[in-house]
Design a protein around this motif. Structure first.
Motif, mmCIF file in Angstrom:
data_model
loop_
_atom_site.group_PDB
_atom_site.id
_atom_site.type_symbol
_atom_site.label_atom_id
_atom_site.label_comp_id
_atom_site.label_asym_id
_atom_site.label_seq_id
_atom_site.Cartn_x
_atom_site.Cartn_y
_atom_site.Cartn_z
ATOM 1 N N ILE A 85 -5.681 -23.744 -5.631
ATOM 2 C CA ILE A 85 -6.058 -25.144 -5.809
ATOM 3 C C ILE A 85 -4.830 -25.989 -6.137
ATOM 4 O O ILE A 85 -4.663 -27.107 -5.616
ATOM 5 C CB ILE A 85 -7.125 -25.266 -6.918
ATOM 6 N N THR A 86 -3.964 -25.463 -6.983
ATOM 7 C CA THR A 86 -2.758 -26.202 -7.360
ATOM 8 C C THR A 86 -1.884 -26.476 -6.143
ATOM 9 O O THR A 86 -1.375 -27.597 -5.960
ATOM 10 C CB THR A 86 -1.961 -25.409 -8.412
ATOM 11 N N GLU A 87 -1.699 -25.481 -5.291
ATOM 12 C CA GLU A 87 -0.881 -25.674 -4.096
ATOM 13 C C GLU A 87 -1.545 -26.653 -3.137
ATOM 14 O O GLU A 87 -0.868 -27.436 -2.465
ATOM 15 C CB GLU A 87 -0.619 -24.333 -3.414
ATOM 16 N N TYR A 88 -2.866 -26.603 -3.084
ATOM 17 C CA TYR A 88 -3.572 -27.551 -2.219
ATOM 18 C C TYR A 88 -3.335 -28.993 -2.687
ATOM 19 O O TYR A 88 -3.052 -29.886 -1.876
ATOM 20 C CB TYR A 88 -5.069 -27.252 -2.221
ATOM 21 N N ILE A 89 -3.424 -29.209 -3.999
ATOM 22 C CA ILE A 89 -3.227 -30.564 -4.526
ATOM 23 C C ILE A 89 -1.781 -31.019 -4.318
ATOM 24 O O ILE A 89 -1.531 -32.173 -3.952
ATOM 25 C CB ILE A 89 -3.626 -30.608 -6.012
ATOM 26 N N HIS A 90 -0.835 -30.116 -4.513
ATOM 27 C CA HIS A 90 0.570 -30.461 -4.240
ATOM 28 C C HIS A 90 0.757 -30.827 -2.772
ATOM 29 O O HIS A 90 1.506 -31.763 -2.441
ATOM 30 C CB HIS A 90 1.487 -29.305 -4.609
ATOM 31 N N LEU A 91 0.073 -30.126 -1.906
ATOM 32 C CA LEU A 91 0.160 -30.415 -0.477
ATOM 33 C C LEU A 91 -0.423 -31.786 -0.173
ATOM 34 O O LEU A 91 0.134 -32.555 0.617
ATOM 35 C CB LEU A 91 -0.584 -29.332 0.310
ATOM 36 N N GLN A 92 -1.528 -32.125 -0.819
ATOM 37 C CA GLN A 92 -2.153 -33.423 -0.588
ATOM 38 C C GLN A 92 -1.326 -34.562 -1.180
ATOM 39 O O GLN A 92 -1.179 -35.627 -0.565
ATOM 40 C CB GLN A 92 -3.570 -33.435 -1.196
ATOM 41 N N LYS A 93 -0.758 -34.336 -2.350
ATOM 42 C CA LYS A 93 0.046 -35.391 -2.981
ATOM 43 C C LYS A 93 1.287 -35.711 -2.147
ATOM 44 O O LYS A 93 1.788 -36.843 -2.162
ATOM 45 C CB LYS A 93 0.465 -34.956 -4.393
ATOM 46 N N ALA A 94 1.763 -34.694 -1.435
ATOM 47 C CA ALA A 94 2.970 -34.891 -0.637
ATOM 48 C C ALA A 94 2.759 -35.897 0.482
ATOM 49 O O ALA A 94 3.718 -36.512 0.969
ATOM 50 C CB ALA A 94 3.437 -33.559 -0.061
ATOM 51 N N ARG A 95 1.515 -36.082 0.905
ATOM 52 C CA ARG A 95 1.259 -36.991 2.010
ATOM 53 C C ARG A 95 0.921 -38.401 1.530
ATOM 54 O O ARG A 95 0.760 -39.310 2.345
ATOM 55 C CB ARG A 95 0.107 -36.452 2.882
ATOM 56 N N LEU A 96 0.756 -38.560 0.217
ATOM 57 C CA LEU A 96 0.338 -39.856 -0.305
ATOM 58 C C LEU A 96 1.530 -40.796 -0.517
ATOM 59 O O LEU A 96 2.630 -40.363 -0.882
ATOM 60 C CB LEU A 96 -0.399 -39.678 -1.637
ATOM 61 N N SER A 97 1.273 -42.044 -0.314
ATOM 62 C CA SER A 97 2.300 -43.053 -0.589
ATOM 63 C C SER A 97 2.475 -43.242 -2.086
ATOM 64 O O SER A 97 3.561 -43.605 -2.554
ATOM 65 C CB SER A 97 1.903 -44.388 0.064
ATOM 66 N N TYR A 98 1.395 -42.968 -2.839
ATOM 67 C CA TYR A 98 1.445 -43.125 -4.290
ATOM 68 C C TYR A 98 0.938 -41.821 -4.937
ATOM 69 O O TYR A 98 -0.168 -41.782 -5.483
ATOM 70 C CB TYR A 98 0.592 -44.308 -4.736
#
Length: 342
Positions: A219-232
């Motif tokens: 789950i942690t890696e998934y969230i890091h992956l998602q945050k990487a695509r966010l502008s904020y």
């Protein structure tokens, strides 16, 4: 024919009951140390009327009246059976004896009350045996239904898992694709994270349970992956509290609710917060998510295939051991999940 089917057959049950009775009374009726031919004949004539009574009870009275709960009719017909047994007993020692064994002269030795008592004993025993047979057949049927439900449940859960994985994969590939288009230095690291996550999915998708620590890492890696695509990316507040050591959980169910935050959350405003909080306290796992939504139409989406599938898996694996509350307003979506992992 299997042994179970043979022993459950009415012919077998009645045959064994009468055979045991025959051997017992053969020794009772024998007047000498050795069993003679006349003893065999007398015992056979004695059992003939009761064999007819038992067969009538087993093949007609019990299935048509007792098992259909027509107890008054069943009791009434039994009174005629008692009368029949008395006349059949004397008929056995007169006409049947004269026809089959004309060279022997046998006299019935039992009174009317004794015949009635024998009749009651055979009826009671045969009825108990048939009730026992019906009971075990019902249990076998219930077991077969339970096994079928288990197979159907496992098949359904496998289908639910198959629906979850493509959803995750497409979202992750879109993220990496966006980074690759800009030739971002983040792309190789994101690919490595995705590779580890896919390996986790492949290795554990068929497991009944996995270590909670491994699931939280995923789950942690998934969230890091998602945050990487966010502008904020700073708008995402993610926290894990408590120790996951020693606990196990069904794989890839928590991620569904976290995916929902990113798929249906409003990520356009840097002032809006997406909150994901996980905690483990006294064997109870808690997940709380909060995110702004694009519009009120998001409710039907969030209660669509993702959360619906997760609900089914939770109901199957944690009956009466979990709670799931979903609340949505015009601008905000909240989710609270608790699972008892003890």
């Amino acid at each position: 024919m299997r042994l179970k089917h043979i022993t459950g057959n009415r012919w077998f049950i009645v045959g064994m009951m009468m055979a045991v009775s025959f051997l017992v009374f053969l020794n009772v009726f024998s007047r000498t140390e050795s069993i003679r031919t006349i003893d065999w004949i007398f015992t056979g004539l004695f059992h003939l009327p009761f064999l007819l009574v038992v067969m009538y009870n087993v093949w007609y009275l019990i299935p048509h009246f007792l098992f259909k709960k027509r107890l008054r009719v069943y009791t009434l017909l039994l009174s005629f059976v008692f009368s029949f047994s008395y006349f059949a007993y004397h008929f056995s020692f007169t006409w049947v004896q004269d026809v089959l064994f004309p060279n022997y002269y046998l006299v019935p030795i039992h009174s009317g009350w004794e015949i009635m008592a024998f009749c009651f004993g055979y009826l009671a025993l045969s009825t108990l045996l048939m009730i026992s047979k019906a009971f075990f057949e019902q249990k076998d049927a219930e077991l077969a239904v339970a096994e079928l439900k288990e197979v159907n449940t496992k098949t359904e859960l496998s289908m639910l898992r198959a629906q979850i994985h493509p959803h995750f994969l497409f979202n992750s590939l879109n993220t990496i694709y966006a980074e690759a288009l800009t030739k971002s230095d983040k792309a190789p690291d994101l690919i490595l994270k995705l590779s580890r996550m896919l390996r986790y999915v492949v290795d554990h998708m068929e497991d009944e349970e996995v270590a909670l620590e491994d699931e939280l890492t995923y789950i942690t890696e998934y969230i890091h992956l998602q945050k990487a695509r966010l502008s904020y990316p700073e708008s995402v507040h993610f926290s894990i509290q408590g120790s996951a050591n020693g606990y196990r959980i069904i794989p890839l169910v928590i991620i569904t609710f976290i995916e929902n935050v990113f798929v249906h959350g409003d990520l356009s405003d840097p002032g809006q917060l997406l909150t994901i909080s996980l905690s483990v306290t006294d064997s109870v796992l808690k997940l709380d998510t909060q995110n702004p939504v694009v519009s009120s139409s998001g409710l039907s989406k969030t209660e669509g295939i993702g959360i619906a599938n997760a609900r089914k898996r939770l109901d199957a694996y944690y009956p009466n051991r979990h709670t799931l509350f979903v609340q949505q307003t015009e601008h905000e979506f909240r989710l609270n999940l608790t699972i008892d992992l003890s």
